[in-house]
Design an enzyme around this catalytic site. Structure first.
Site, PDB file in Angstrom:
ATOM      1  N   GLU A 272      35.994  37.049  33.494  1.00 50.69           N
ATOM      2  CA  GLU A 272      35.349  35.719  33.651  1.00 50.69           C
ATOM      3  C   GLU A 272      33.913  35.837  34.167  1.00 50.69           C
ATOM      4  O   GLU A 272      33.117  34.971  33.800  1.00 50.69           O
ATOM      5  CB  GLU A 272      36.196  34.846  34.575  1.00 50.69           C
ATOM      6  CG  GLU A 272      37.537  34.468  33.985  1.00 50.69           C
ATOM      7  CD  GLU A 272      38.516  35.630  33.887  1.00 50.69           C
ATOM      8  OE1 GLU A 272      38.435  36.538  34.730  1.00 50.69           O
ATOM      9  OE2 GLU A 272      39.329  35.640  32.940  1.00 50.69           O
TER      10      GLU A 272
ATOM     11  N   ASP B  74      40.486  42.322  30.530  1.00 52.37           N
ATOM     12  CA  ASP B  74      40.988  41.376  31.532  1.00 52.37           C
ATOM     13  C   ASP B  74      39.912  41.155  32.594  1.00 52.37           C
ATOM     14  O   ASP B  74      38.913  41.876  32.643  1.00 52.37           O
ATOM     15  CB  ASP B  74      42.257  41.981  32.151  1.00 52.37           C
ATOM     16  CG  ASP B  74      42.975  41.011  33.059  1.00 52.37           C
ATOM     17  OD1 ASP B  74      42.797  39.789  32.887  1.00 52.37           O
ATOM     18  OD2 ASP B  74      43.717  41.464  33.953  1.00 52.37           O
TER      19      ASP B  74
ATOM     20  N   ASP C  45      47.441  33.950  33.544  1.00 58.68           N
ATOM     21  CA  ASP C  45      48.569  34.092  34.477  1.00 58.68           C
ATOM     22  C   ASP C  45      49.387  32.811  34.593  1.00 58.68           C
ATOM     23  O   ASP C  45      49.286  32.056  35.570  1.00 58.68           O
ATOM     24  CB  ASP C  45      48.045  34.526  35.848  1.00 58.68           C
ATOM     25  CG  ASP C  45      47.364  35.876  35.772  1.00 58.68           C
ATOM     26  OD1 ASP C  45      47.546  36.584  34.758  1.00 58.68           O
ATOM     27  OD2 ASP C  45      46.633  36.227  36.718  1.00 58.68           O
TER      28      ASP C  45
HETATM   29  C1  GLC Z   1      45.497  39.799  35.865  1.00 60.03           C
HETATM   30  C2  GLC Z   1      45.965  39.586  34.438  1.00 60.03           C
HETATM   31  C3  GLC Z   1      47.385  40.076  34.294  1.00 60.03           C
HETATM   32  C4  GLC Z   1      47.449  41.547  34.693  1.00 60.03           C
HETATM   33  C5  GLC Z   1      46.953  41.713  36.118  1.00 60.03           C
HETATM   34  C6  GLC Z   1      46.899  43.166  36.543  1.00 60.03           C
HETATM   35  O1  GLC Z   1      46.205  38.990  36.720  1.00 60.03           O
HETATM   36  O2  GLC Z   1      45.854  38.252  34.048  1.00 60.03           O
HETATM   37  O3  GLC Z   1      47.846  39.886  32.986  1.00 60.03           O
HETATM   38  O4  GLC Z   1      48.750  42.022  34.585  1.00 60.03           O
HETATM   39  O5  GLC Z   1      45.658  41.161  36.229  1.00 60.03           O
HETATM   40  O6  GLC Z   1      46.077  43.913  35.726  1.00 60.03           O
END
Ligand code: GLC
Length: 812
Positions: A403, A400, A475
């Site tokens: 980017e 995650d 998200d």
């Molecule tokens: C980001 C991710 C989400 C995750 C959050 C906390 O917003 O896109 O899916 O739950 O981080 O890790």
């Protein structure tokens, strides 16, 4: 027109249009030609049948992207000649004509019919920004471009490729997390694809704010694009997948239901969650540990209080048939004494300012340094670090914030990345960063879990990311419009070489209503990735958290997903070989049908080739569905429907509009609590009468290892021949034994009461059959909200599944 262009030798502001100008000389090479103009050099390469690469640079060297294209060039016959002030290059599939006066390129198919032509403004620069302008052709449509919002047909819009962390994005916002600079142009009866292989920030304009042209550009680097032509859209997608690679066969458990939230903790809560799935008889395979599993959000740690015994927890979950996936964020907290930080710093593994100071920005743990995943030494280190998790029993990884994201969301461009030995700024490296993190993680899984197929889920990516990870659309928000937008994003990813993707079922930000959750569950059961997620501090969002009705609707669609495993797994196998999507926009099979592009029908897609899914908002009880040409059946009742027209479909919450193409073959099993649980040994084949035949390649293996690559698989072709109305089941191939020993064949839409098996006449049995479970009537008053649809008197036949060829004839 050409005469009005500015003189390319002028000395003036660098912020002016500069065309490539006249081709001054050119020479043949082994696989194409090299040319130079007044201002740039060009290289044309015949990459393989149907693919021509065009490179243009104002430097003395070309600067290709080393990460995306993996196909070795094939030697292809071509002819090359200069005729009437143009260079003509011809292969059996495709022809390129480049005009000497201005470098304008035109592409033709083998019959000489025009596919695509540069606008007179052609290949050109404004400063370092390089652009290729293309003529807009009559009724041209544009599809694909990966994770992009908006309509299926992208005409009239422009998009930017710049990987962006975008919490709660709007359904028309751009850019999002991943960049796939590949699109398909649709002309009447013809199509082509363009993959622009440049990792800098790029723009694709399909006619926004101009009626003159479409174009693609990048703010720096080469013009470097692959022009792809095949007779069909599917052929173009497959060619693109040949170039940038195909999804690897995932472990079977990744096809099951996956439950996530930000975050489940402590360990007791995780166990309760797992037990609830089993107590409530809701099949599920995966539980995610989001950022609260860590100590102060530091990657490669477990919070000692919340998760005192991670190994013990994970082994208890495994006993219940659950796999655990942990989140991996790239940011490494800059804390003295924190070993990953100390190691990364001392070994020079982080992204740096040009003066060699480590680049630091804030993310979840506070100030962080960022591993440079474009550096082979960093990737090796990361792979080794992952042992921390595999040792605890973790089976999957969720990359995650890659980017990469940081608070402020405005990374300075001067920071530097190794770019595999070709040090480059953030301008060039940003878009590839997430994919390189996914690659390191994929390889780390391979290293630490030998002979297990990796599962990595990534947020960010670039062309080729499908080789390393599945992708989810970040998200999203708990709204009806997001539910449908997610379907379009997944379909667009499928058009762009990424078959394994999904959205946060139920929505990440905000709260789903009961009906929204129920509908979303039914749609997501027909998504390649089937994962529910919700953000911190939101209400509970498990399938039982929305009341009894939603729980039952959820259960029946989760059960259906597990019943469909034989079809789904076989479809993943096919996709790993062809690069074609599992959720396929109708624009692939029906690209010449203008109705599939209408906003009312653009969300519809084929799933596993045979299903047509028409996603619909939860508040609608009736909707308009467009069935393309051919014959169809309404899945839940077998009602036959004529295609080529719009129908009105009742769609109460428990009945998602789902259709089956006539002539199809589906393979189902009984529902099981998780993908590795033993089934009852009956493979149910559902054969649908029709005038078109079909082929279903049934595929099984151990679901986990790479042994299938050395022959440990079970494969057989089921073929329905419409002309002689026969179902043939070819001999099984491969060394693996099927999990099934009985075959039950259901005959949908046939009138005959007997069939011929070998030389025996056999009478068919019949009974009422339903794909969905009956919902309890909770309301004591008669309530017809949720009709239980079934197929009365469905004919079927039970036989032993033999490995020799079998043939069932006499069907009508
Ligand atoms: C980001 C991710 C989400 C995750 C959050 C906390 O917003 O896109 O899916 O739950 O981080 O890790």
């Amino acid at each position: 027109m050409t005469h009005n262009l500015p003189d390319s030798n002028r000395k003036t502001s660098s912020s002016r249009y500069l065309p490539i100008g006249r081709i001054e000389n050119w020479k043949k090479t082994a696989d194409g030609f090299l040319a130079s103009s007044e201002v740039a050099q060009l290289q044309i390469t015949v990459v393989r049948g149907g693919i021509i690469r065009v490179q243009a640079s104002r430097n003395t060297f070309f600067d290709p992207n080393p990460y995306s294209v993996v196909a070795p060039a094939e030697s292809v016959d071509f002819s090359l000649e200069e005729i009437e002030d143009a260079i003509h290059l011809k292969t059996a599939e495709i022809q390129l004509q480049m005009e000497l006066v201005n470098g304008i390129c035109s592409f033709f198919d083998s019959t000489g019919s025009l596919l695509n032509k540069d606008d007179a403004l052609g290949i050109s620069w404004i400063g370092t920004e390089v652009t290729c302008y293309k003529e807009l052709q009559a009724n041209e449509k544009f599809i694909g471009l990966g994770e992009k919002t908006g309509n299926l047909n992208r005409s009239g819009r422009a998009y930017t490729n710049w990987n962006t962390d975008y919490f709660g994005y709007g359904i028309n916002d751009d850019p999002l997390y991943a960049s796939i600079p590949f699109y398909i142009g649709l002309l009447e009866e013809k199509a082509y694809g363009i993959y622009f292989d440049n990792t800098h920030k790029s723009v694709f304009n399909f006619g926004a704010s101009t009626d003159r042209f479409s174009y693609f550009n990048a703010e720096d680097g080469d013009l470097d694009y692959y022009f792809i032509h095949q007779p069909t859209v599917a052929g173009i997608i497959s060619s693109y997948a040949d170039l940038t690679g195909k999804m690897k066969m995932p472990p079977k458990w990744a096809l099951g239901y996956q439950q996530c939230r930000y975050s489940y903790y402590p360990d007791r809560e995780v166990l309760t969650l797992a037990n609830t799935f089993r107590d409530k008889n809701m099949p599920a395979d995966v539980i995610y540990l989001d950022i609260h599993h860590m100590e102060e959000y530091k990657v490669f740690t477990f919070d000692g209080e919340k998760f005192a015994d991670p190994k013990g927890l994970i082994s208890r979950l495994k006993e219940k048939g659950f796999r655990v996936i942990v989140i991996l964020d790239p940011g490494i907290k800059t804390e003295d004494g924190y070993i990953p930080y100390e190691e990364g710093k001392s070994q020079g593994l982080f992204v740096k300012y040009p003066d060699t100071q480590d680049y630091v920005a804030q993310v979840w743990p506070g100030y962080c340094a960022f591993p440079d995943f474009t550096n082979p030494a960093t990737r090796k280190w990361w792979m080794e670090k992952m042992e921390f998790y595999t040792e605890a029993g973790v089976d999957g990884f969720w990359t995650d914030m890659n980017e990469p994201a940081s608070w402020g969301q405005f990374t300075p461009n001067l920071i530097e990345f190794d770019y595999d030995g070709n040090t480059s700024s953030h301008r060039k490296a940003r878009n590839i960063y997430g994919m390189q993190m996914a690659k390191s993680t994929h390889e780390g899984s391979l290293k630490n879990l030998p002979n297990q197929r990796p599962f990595v889920l990534t947020r960010s990516g670039f062309a080729g990311v499908q080789r390393f990870a599945a992708l989810w659309t970040g998200d999203n928000v708990s709204t009806e419009e997001h539910m449908l937008a997610g379907v379009r994003l997944v379909n667009s990813l499928g058009l762009s070489g990424i078959p394994f993707s999904g959205y946060d079922l139920g929505g990440f930000a905000g709260e789903a209503t009961q009906s929204l959750y129920a509908r979303w569950m039914s749609i997501a059961a027909f998504s390649p990735l089937f994962r529910a997620h919700t953000m911190i501090n939101s209400n509970d969002a498990e399938p039982w958290a929305f009341g009894e009705e939603v729980e039952e609707i959820s259960r029946t669609y989760m059960n259906l997903r597990y019943k469909l495993l034989p079809t789904l797994y076989s479809s993943f196998r096919k996709s790993s070989q062809t690069g074609l999507p599992i959720a396929a926009s109708l624009a692939i099979a029906y690209s010449n049908d203008p109705l599939v592009f209408l906003p009312a029908y653009q969300n519809q897609y084929l799933f596993c080739d045979s299903f047509l899914i028409a996603p619909v908002e939860s508040f609608k009880e009736i909707m308009k569905v467009y069935l393309p040409e051919g014959d169809w059946y309404y899945f839940f009742t077998d009602q036959p429907l004529k295609g080529g027209k719009v129908i009105y479909q009742d769609c109460p919450l428990n009945n998602l509009p789902v259709y089956v193409k006539a002539g199809s073959i589906l393979a189902l099993q009984n529902t099981v609590p998780h993908t590795a649980a033993e089934n009852d040994g009956i493979l149910s084949i559902h054969l649908y009468a029709g005038n078109e035949g079909s082929e279903y390649i049934h595929y099984e293996d151990d679901g986990l290892s790479f042994d299938f690559e050395s022959g440990e698989y079970y494969e057989r072709i089921f073929r329905f021949s419409a002309s002689d109305q026969k179902l043939s089941i070819n001999e099984a191939t491969g060394n693996f034994s099927s999990q099934f020993d009985k075959l039950r064949i259901y005959f949908h839409g046939f009138t005959t009461d007997t069939i011929i098996l070998g030389d025996e006449n056999i009478s068919l049995e019949q009974k009422s059959f339903a794909f969905l479970d009956k919902l309890t009537e909770f309301d004591p008053l008669p309530d017809l909200n949720y009709p239980h649809l079934s197929i009365p008197k469905l004919k079927y036949l039970d036989i032993k599944l033999q490995s020799e060829k079998m043939e069932i004839a006499g069907l009508f």
